[in-house]
Design an enzyme around this catalytic site. Structure first.
Site, PDB file in Angstrom:
ATOM      1  N   TYR A   1      -1.949   0.177   9.957  1.00 58.77           N
ATOM      2  CA  TYR A   1      -2.152  -0.461   8.649  1.00 58.77           C
ATOM      3  C   TYR A   1      -0.897  -0.322   7.788  1.00 58.77           C
ATOM      4  O   TYR A   1      -0.352  -1.315   7.283  1.00 58.77           O
ATOM      5  CB  TYR A   1      -3.355   0.166   7.944  1.00 58.77           C
ATOM      6  CG  TYR A   1      -3.457  -0.183   6.474  1.00 58.77           C
ATOM      7  CD1 TYR A   1      -3.491  -1.506   6.056  1.00 58.77           C
ATOM      8  CD2 TYR A   1      -3.526   0.816   5.508  1.00 58.77           C
ATOM      9  CE1 TYR A   1      -3.590  -1.828   4.710  1.00 58.77           C
ATOM     10  CE2 TYR A   1      -3.619   0.508   4.164  1.00 58.77           C
ATOM     11  CZ  TYR A   1      -3.650  -0.818   3.769  1.00 58.77           C
ATOM     12  OH  TYR A   1      -3.734  -1.133   2.430  1.00 58.77           O
TER      13      TYR A   1
ATOM     14  N   THR B   1       0.818  -1.205   0.000  1.00 61.71           N
ATOM     15  CA  THR B   1       0.000   0.000   0.000  1.00 61.71           C
ATOM     16  C   THR B   1       0.855   1.259   0.000  1.00 61.71           C
ATOM     17  O   THR B   1       1.961   1.273   0.557  1.00 61.71           O
ATOM     18  CB  THR B   1      -0.920   0.030   1.242  1.00 61.71           C
ATOM     19  OG1 THR B   1      -1.568   1.308   1.330  1.00 61.71           O
ATOM     20  CG2 THR B   1      -0.113  -0.172   2.529  1.00 61.71           C
TER      21      THR B   1
END
Length: 337
Positions: free
Chosen positions: A141, A117
């Site tokens: 995350y 990501t």
């Protein structure tokens, strides 16, 4: 030989599996169906309902299906949720990935595509963001994904696993033929929320932060169509099978749209107005995220076909309208593991 896709019944995973099947690949899927749907796995593709963190399961699937490559997509993806429950993200992303890598190393897998990501960058010093930019994730995350990138690098050196790490920017849209799309309840993707509002499933949209130093005060995002992202996985697999060396690649279009601009695009495509409210900034949110895409375009045989926000919104809306019609008949249900 066969490609194992972890998380292959989920949003990105199911589009990737579909693209692989259409390219003539033999595919097998592991998914615990926590956010995925068995209906989204193409007919004839074996689906093992279980946790990718179960090394025995992964090992057995690799052995029984002659797996020679893994596309590891399974994981948790909501920034705000990771701020509230960081340990689940270190489990679902970092720990599960360690188990997948362990099984891959034991079985001699040499090709692995990893779903990472742009959140690993945190707030960038400059935009667009190149792959060599500092990694300073602002959320668990992002940190959980960065930890996996580090493990993958080390496993590559020690075990000879060649890999492509794809750092996704903002994934959006749906299959252009509306066969599959994002169906998870409570999804937080901006385009998903906007098309839910456009189909009268939400009373309003909250915009988190309208006081950023951007042209309209809202955050800026680089959206990538999920079907183009699926093709990027296929291109990464082709690159590795041709002897490509480990590489990390941004996967976006290199064009940023603000949150308010994105909402206005959905309104225009839908021909419907809906309420938009201002809310405070959320912890972990990044102000501006736009990819430098020069490396992926030079490294992979990948040409995006849907790199236009209006097209992305049109496909997202068509899928959402189909979901509404389906829910008037039979509700989509995730089968528990």
């Amino acid at each position: 030989m066969t490609v194992l896709v972890t998380g292959g019944a989920g949003y990105i995973g199911s589009h990737t599996v579909l693209a692989l099947v259409e390219a003539g690949e033999s595919v097998v899927v592991i998914d615990n169906l926590s956010t995925g749907f068995s209906q989204f796995v193409p007919e004839g593709v074996p689906l093992f309902i279980g946790d990718a963190g179960d090394e025995n399961l992964v090992d057995g699937v690799i052995a029984s299906h002659q797996v020679d490559a893994i596309i590891h997509i399974a994981g948790s993806v909501i920034v705000s949720e990771s701020m509230r429950d960081p340990l689940s993200y270190y489990r679902n992303n970092t720990s599960v990935s360690r188990s997948v890598l362990s099984a891959a190393a034991r079985r001699g897998i040499k090709s692995l595509v990893f779903s990472s990501t742009a959140a690993v960058y945190g707030n960038p010093d400059q935009v667009p963001i190149g792959e060599d930019a500092p990694t300073r994730p602002a959320s668990p995350y992002g940190r959980s994904k960065l930890m996996t990138e580090i493990m993958l690098h080390d496993a590559s050196i020690a075990c000879g696993i060649n890999y492509v790490t794809l750092r996704y920017f903002n994934v959006a849209g749906a299959d252009p033929h509306a066969r599959i799309g994002l169906a998870t309840a409570g999804a937080t993707h901006l385009l998903k929320i906007a098309v839910e509002a456009a189909t009268c499933q939400r009373r309003r949209i909250d915009v988190y932060g309208t006081d950023y130093p951007t042209p309209d005060g809202s955050c800026i995002r680089d959206f990538v169509h999920v079907a183009d992202l699926a093709q990027a996985h296929c291109a990464a697999l082709k690159y590795l099978r041709a002897g490509g060396k480990p590489v990390t690649l941004n996967c976006g279009y290199g064009r940023g749209y603000s949150v308010l601009e994105t909402i206005d695009t959905v309104k225009r495509v839908a021909g419907r107005n809906f309420a938009v409210a201002s809310a405070g900034r959320r912890p972990g949110d990044i102000m501006t995220m736009v990819a430098d895409t020069s490396r992926i375009r030079h490294t992979l045989d990948w040409t995006p076909h849907y790199n236009d926000l209006e097209t992305i919104a049109t496909h997202a809306l068509a899928w959402e309208q189909k979901l509404v019609r389906m829910r008037q008949g039979i509700e989509l249900q995730a089968i528990p593991a």
